[in-house]
Write a protein that holds these residues in place. Structure first.
Motif, PDB file in Angstrom:
ATOM      1  N   GLY A   1       0.769  -1.234   0.000  1.00 29.39           N
ATOM      2  CA  GLY A   1       0.000   0.000   0.000  1.00 29.39           C
ATOM      3  C   GLY A   1       0.801   1.286   0.000  1.00 29.39           C
ATOM      4  O   GLY A   1       0.226   2.374   0.036  1.00 29.39           O
ATOM      5  N   TYR A   2       2.117   1.208  -0.053  1.00 31.25           N
ATOM      6  CA  TYR A   2       2.952   2.406  -0.085  1.00 31.25           C
ATOM      7  C   TYR A   2       2.949   3.016  -1.482  1.00 31.25           C
ATOM      8  O   TYR A   2       2.905   2.295  -2.481  1.00 31.25           O
ATOM      9  CB  TYR A   2       4.405   2.082   0.280  1.00 31.25           C
ATOM     10  N   ALA A   3       3.020   4.335  -1.555  1.00 30.34           N
ATOM     11  CA  ALA A   3       3.245   5.044  -2.817  1.00 30.34           C
ATOM     12  C   ALA A   3       4.760   5.214  -2.918  1.00 30.34           C
ATOM     13  O   ALA A   3       5.365   5.918  -2.107  1.00 30.34           O
ATOM     14  CB  ALA A   3       2.556   6.398  -2.799  1.00 30.34           C
ATOM     15  N   VAL A   4       5.390   4.530  -3.873  1.00 28.74           N
ATOM     16  CA  VAL A   4       6.845   4.432  -3.916  1.00 28.74           C
ATOM     17  C   VAL A   4       7.439   5.208  -5.083  1.00 28.74           C
ATOM     18  O   VAL A   4       6.947   5.147  -6.205  1.00 28.74           O
ATOM     19  CB  VAL A   4       7.293   2.954  -4.014  1.00 28.74           C
ATOM     20  N   ARG A   5       8.524   5.921  -4.796  1.00 25.85           N
ATOM     21  CA  ARG A   5       9.357   6.568  -5.818  1.00 25.85           C
ATOM     22  C   ARG A   5      10.786   6.075  -5.599  1.00 25.85           C
ATOM     23  O   ARG A   5      11.158   5.765  -4.471  1.00 25.85           O
ATOM     24  CB  ARG A   5       9.322   8.091  -5.675  1.00 25.85           C
ATOM     25  N   THR A   6      11.555   6.001  -6.677  1.00 26.33           N
ATOM     26  CA  THR A   6      12.938   5.552  -6.544  1.00 26.33           C
ATOM     27  C   THR A   6      13.892   6.585  -7.132  1.00 26.33           C
ATOM     28  O   THR A   6      13.544   7.334  -8.042  1.00 26.33           O
ATOM     29  CB  THR A   6      13.168   4.197  -7.246  1.00 26.33           C
ATOM     30  N   ALA A   7      15.104   6.579  -6.585  1.00 26.19           N
ATOM     31  CA  ALA A   7      16.192   7.432  -7.076  1.00 26.19           C
ATOM     32  C   ALA A   7      17.460   6.594  -7.036  1.00 26.19           C
ATOM     33  O   ALA A   7      17.646   5.797  -6.119  1.00 26.19           O
ATOM     34  CB  ALA A   7      16.336   8.670  -6.194  1.00 26.19           C
ATOM     35  N   ILE A   8      18.328   6.777  -8.030  1.00 27.80           N
ATOM     36  CA  ILE A   8      19.570   6.003  -8.042  1.00 27.80           C
ATOM     37  C   ILE A   8      20.731   6.750  -7.392  1.00 27.80           C
ATOM     38  O   ILE A   8      21.793   6.189  -7.217  1.00 27.80           O
ATOM     39  CB  ILE A   8      19.968   5.534  -9.456  1.00 27.80           C
ATOM     40  N   GLY A   9      20.517   8.004  -7.033  1.00 30.64           N
ATOM     41  CA  GLY A   9      21.583   8.759  -6.401  1.00 30.64           C
ATOM     42  C   GLY A   9      21.120  10.125  -5.933  1.00 30.64           C
ATOM     43  O   GLY A   9      19.931  10.462  -6.018  1.00 30.64           O
ATOM     44  N   PRO A  10      22.059  10.934  -5.460  1.00 28.01           N
ATOM     45  CA  PRO A  10      21.735  12.239  -4.890  1.00 28.01           C
ATOM     46  C   PRO A  10      21.039  13.205  -5.849  1.00 28.01           C
ATOM     47  O   PRO A  10      20.154  13.953  -5.436  1.00 28.01           O
ATOM     48  CB  PRO A  10      23.092  12.804  -4.462  1.00 28.01           C
ATOM     49  N   VAL A  11      21.401  13.184  -7.122  1.00 29.45           N
ATOM     50  CA  VAL A  11      20.804  14.116  -8.082  1.00 29.45           C
ATOM     51  C   VAL A  11      19.320  13.805  -8.273  1.00 29.45           C
ATOM     52  O   VAL A  11      18.472  14.703  -8.185  1.00 29.45           O
ATOM     53  CB  VAL A  11      21.559  14.088  -9.433  1.00 29.45           C
ATOM     54  N   GLU A  12      19.015  12.527  -8.526  1.00 33.99           N
ATOM     55  CA  GLU A  12      17.611  12.139  -8.686  1.00 33.99           C
ATOM     56  C   GLU A  12      16.829  12.366  -7.396  1.00 33.99           C
ATOM     57  O   GLU A  12      15.677  12.786  -7.427  1.00 33.99           O
ATOM     58  CB  GLU A  12      17.495  10.678  -9.106  1.00 33.99           C
ATOM     59  N   LEU A  13      17.458  12.101  -6.259  1.00 32.86           N
ATOM     60  CA  LEU A  13      16.780  12.313  -4.978  1.00 32.86           C
ATOM     61  C   LEU A  13      16.449  13.787  -4.796  1.00 32.86           C
ATOM     62  O   LEU A  13      15.339  14.130  -4.384  1.00 32.86           O
ATOM     63  CB  LEU A  13      17.641  11.823  -3.809  1.00 32.86           C
ATOM     64  N   GLY A  14      17.389  14.658  -5.133  1.00 33.54           N
ATOM     65  CA  GLY A  14      17.152  16.096  -5.014  1.00 33.54           C
ATOM     66  C   GLY A  14      15.946  16.533  -5.821  1.00 33.54           C
ATOM     67  O   GLY A  14      15.121  17.337  -5.348  1.00 33.54           O
ATOM     68  N   ALA A  15      15.806  15.999  -7.026  1.00 34.65           N
ATOM     69  CA  ALA A  15      14.653  16.336  -7.870  1.00 34.65           C
ATOM     70  C   ALA A  15      13.351  15.846  -7.231  1.00 34.65           C
ATOM     71  O   ALA A  15      12.347  16.563  -7.238  1.00 34.65           O
ATOM     72  CB  ALA A  15      14.827  15.729  -9.259  1.00 34.65           C
ATOM     73  N   LEU A  16      13.369  14.642  -6.664  1.00 41.08           N
ATOM     74  CA  LEU A  16      12.167  14.112  -6.017  1.00 41.08           C
ATOM     75  C   LEU A  16      11.799  14.926  -4.776  1.00 41.08           C
ATOM     76  O   LEU A  16      10.622  15.216  -4.543  1.00 41.08           O
ATOM     77  CB  LEU A  16      12.364  12.647  -5.616  1.00 41.08           C
ATOM     78  N   LEU A  17      12.810  15.301  -3.979  1.00 42.86           N
ATOM     79  CA  LEU A  17      12.543  16.078  -2.762  1.00 42.86           C
ATOM     80  C   LEU A  17      11.999  17.465  -3.093  1.00 42.86           C
ATOM     81  O   LEU A  17      11.254  18.045  -2.298  1.00 42.86           O
ATOM     82  CB  LEU A  17      13.809  16.193  -1.905  1.00 42.86           C
ATOM     83  N   ALA A  18      12.365  17.996  -4.261  1.00 39.53           N
ATOM     84  CA  ALA A  18      11.839  19.298  -4.681  1.00 39.53           C
ATOM     85  C   ALA A  18      10.362  19.193  -5.068  1.00 39.53           C
ATOM     86  O   ALA A  18       9.622  20.170  -4.975  1.00 39.53           O
ATOM     87  CB  ALA A  18      12.654  19.839  -5.854  1.00 39.53           C
TER      88      ALA A  18
END
Length: 178
Positions: A29-46
């Motif tokens: 039931g989780y809504a999941v997003r994935t990132a392979i590193g800091p750059v992708e994570l930064g975009a998701l956190l924004a």
């Protein structure tokens, strides 16, 4: 935050493992997003906030610790679990200081991770003696710490460890870095 599923980000450079873990959490039931590193994570956190995060300690040649810090800075209430095949006291302490709620060795499954999300207090009943660490494990951890510190430069790692480069290469062939 309640114990119900929520928004989860998985920061993992092993795309197969990330995909498997994401599917398992989605089935719960989780809504999941994935990132392979800091750059992708930064975009998701924004773009969005997350209730939970799973961060691999080693992302290619980079440390996952800056990702832990970025997630905690974006939302201090995010429950962060760090996964690693390179467990050490130093990285565990730093991960917790940076905002991780828990630190699990690989392999860990969805049940282990979900249980770690729910743990908010330490356990004073954990035995101090625990399991004795073998010399082979201690050597492997030291090799990995030094590899990370040298940016995975084999020659420099061998020099810092005081061993011949070929000896280090043979050890790495027996137990590849992941």
């Amino acid at each position: 935050m309640s114990g119900t599923p929520g928004r989860l980000v998985i920061v993992e450079d092993d795309e197969d493992f990330a995909r498997t873990l994401a599917r398992s959490f989605e089935r719960r039931g989780y809504a999941v997003r994935t990132a392979i590193g800091p750059v992708e994570l930064g975009a998701l956190l924004a773009e969005e906030e997350f209730d939970y995060a799973v961060v691999d300690l080693k992302l290619g040649t980079h440390s996952g610790l800056p990702c832990v810090a970025a997630i905690a800075e974006a939302d201090p209430s995010t429950r962060i679990v760090v996964l690693t095949g390179f467990a050490s006291i130093a990285t565990a302490v730093e991960a917790i200081k940076l905002g991780a709620a828990h630190y699990l060795p690989k392999p860990s499954n969805t049940d282990d991770i979900e249980a770690a999300f729910g743990r908010s207090a330490g356990n004073s009943a954990v035995p101090v003696d625990g399991r004795a660490t073998s010399l082979r494990t201690l050597e492997w951890e030291k090799i990995n710490e030094t590899l990370i510190a040298t940016g995975f430069n084999i020659s420099e790692t061998a020099r810092r460890l005081g061993m011949h480069r070929r000896t280090l290469a043979r050890k790495l062939e027996k137990r590849p870095v992941r």
